[in-house]
Design an enzyme around this catalytic site. Structure first.
Site, short mmCIF file in Angstrom:
data_model
loop_
_atom_site.label_atom_id
_atom_site.label_comp_id
_atom_site.label_asym_id
_atom_site.label_seq_id
_atom_site.Cartn_x
_atom_site.Cartn_y
_atom_site.Cartn_z
N HIS A 1 4.04 1.35 2.27
CA HIS A 1 5.23 0.68 1.73
C HIS A 1 5.87 1.53 0.63
O HIS A 1 7.09 1.68 0.56
CB HIS A 1 4.86 -0.67 1.11
CG HIS A 1 4.26 -1.67 2.06
ND1 HIS A 1 2.94 -2.07 1.98
CD2 HIS A 1 4.80 -2.35 3.09
CE1 HIS A 1 2.70 -2.96 2.92
NE2 HIS A 1 3.80 -3.15 3.61
N HIS B 1 0.86 -1.19 0.00
CA HIS B 1 0.00 0.00 0.00
C HIS B 1 0.90 1.23 0.00
O HIS B 1 2.14 1.11 -0.05
CB HIS B 1 -0.95 -0.03 1.20
CG HIS B 1 -0.25 -0.28 2.52
ND1 HIS B 1 0.64 0.62 3.07
CD2 HIS B 1 -0.29 -1.34 3.36
CE1 HIS B 1 1.09 0.14 4.21
NE2 HIS B 1 0.57 -1.05 4.42
P1 AMP Z 1 4.95 -4.95 6.56
O1 AMP Z 1 4.75 -5.36 5.14
O2 AMP Z 1 3.68 -4.75 7.30
O3 AMP Z 1 5.94 -5.83 7.28
O4 AMP Z 1 5.62 -3.52 6.51
C1 AMP Z 1 6.82 -3.30 5.81
C2 AMP Z 1 7.36 -1.94 6.18
O5 AMP Z 1 6.41 -0.94 5.82
C3 AMP Z 1 7.60 -1.79 7.69
O6 AMP Z 1 8.79 -1.07 7.91
C4 AMP Z 1 6.40 -1.01 8.13
O7 AMP Z 1 6.62 -0.25 9.29
C5 AMP Z 1 6.16 -0.12 6.94
N1 AMP Z 1 4.78 0.36 6.94
C6 AMP Z 1 3.65 -0.39 7.06
N2 AMP Z 1 2.57 0.40 7.07
C7 AMP Z 1 3.01 1.67 7.00
C8 AMP Z 1 2.37 2.95 6.99
N3 AMP Z 1 1.06 3.09 7.08
N4 AMP Z 1 3.16 4.05 6.90
C9 AMP Z 1 4.51 3.94 6.82
N5 AMP Z 1 5.16 2.77 6.83
C10 AMP Z 1 4.43 1.65 6.92
#
Ligand code: AMP
Length: 280
Positions: free
Chosen positions: A37, A34
């Site tokens: 990311h 999203h």
């Molecule tokens: P994930 O795929 O959930 O493991 O997230 C991958 C990276 O994207 C991690 O460093 C998360 O902190 C970051 N991330 C997830 N959601 C958000 C968001 N809404 N805003 C900023 N970074 C995000």
């Protein structure tokens, strides 16, 4: 965009970049991408010569009762999004490649992982730290990008990098939100219509905290109580925790410390557990 499926191949690609003198930016994800990311990817593009993104739903960071199997996946859509952003390499390994038979080495960041998320998810950060160290060794980045959405994760990774002398710069990025304030998350997909509406309660509670802190209120108990009152107005919401901690060591705070305060919460909306936070 090159798609690499094995750790060995990825290491060779990364090593070639390094030999060419290129700065490598790395964005680890679990996919179902999203705008949150993509904000990390865009910053990585700005700061570096090449960008590697990984998509790996890491079984090690899910407890048996959690949503590993049902975690949303859509690799084709993710590939298209990353191509559009001009990502150089997508690292998309299998579980077998990351954790071959006989795997038994783990990274345990001690105290920082005992509080907040660690209390509800005692093995979570061991899984996170282990996979992130492996991914660093595989993609050999100069800089790696993490969202403040997962505040404790960012703090734990920074600690691991210092403690183990890893030669990588960790960049923390702001939380990207939906129009109503809900922090973007792959797990938001689990929410049905009414749950999605009520999921805004986390942001509303954080905004209340912000209002109080900006108005000069420092008393943590009072702030937490007022946040709880906000959440209680939403019948589908069940609080897991609301907490105010020092950013530096995640110790609990009685009073807000300017520039060193993390206000965070975890709330169940129906079956979906959501987290959010603000840094003050
Ligand atoms: P994930 O795929 O959930 O493991 O997230 C991958 C990276 O994207 C991690 O460093 C998360 O902190 C970051 N991330 C997830 N959601 C958000 C968001 N809404 N805003 C900023 N970074 C995000």
């Amino acid at each position: 965009m090159e798609i690499v499926n094995s750790a060995k191949d990825m290491q060779m690609v990364a090593e070639d970049y390094r030999l060419e003198g290129k700065k490598i930016g790395f964005v680890p994800t679990m996919g179902y991408l999203h705008e949150g990311h993509l904000s990390l990817v865009r910053q990585a593009k700005k700061d570096n010569d090449v960008v590697i993104v990984s998509i790996f739903v890491n079984p090690l960071q899910f407890a048996p009762n959690e949503d590993y199997e049902s975690y949303p996946r859509d690799i084709k859509r993710d590939e298209d999004l990353l191509k559009k952003e001009g990502v150089d390499v997508l690292f998309y390994p299998s579980v077998q490649d990351m954790y071959p038979d006989g795997f038994q080495t783990y990274v345990q960041v001690e105290n920082l992982t005992k509080v907040l998320e660690g209390r509800s998810r005692p093995t979570h950060f061991r899984g996170v730290a282990t996979v992130v160290l492996k991914l660093f060794n595989i993609t050999k980045p100069h800089r790696a990008y993490f969202g403040k959405k997962d505040a404790q994760q960012l703090i734990v990774i920074k600690r691991m990098v210092r403690d183990l002398n890893l030669d990588v710069e960790i960049v923390g990025m702001p939380i990207v939100r939906e129009e109503d304030g809900l922090a973007m998350s792959s797990r938001n997909k689990y929410l049905n219509g009414e749950e999605r509406k009520q999921a805004v309660c986390l942001y509303r509670a954080l905004r209340r905290a912000e209002e109080l802190i900006e108005g000069g209120v420092c008393d943590a108990e009072r702030i937490k109580k007022e946040m709880e009152d906000v959440i209680k107005r939403y019948p589908l919401a069940e609080i897991d925790y609301i907490s105010i901690n020092r950013i530096s060591d995640l110790g609990e705070l009685d009073r807000v410390e300017d520039g060193n305060t993390l206000v965070s919460l975890a709330v169940r909306i129906g079956k979906t557990r959501l987290i959010d936070n603000m840094w003050f």
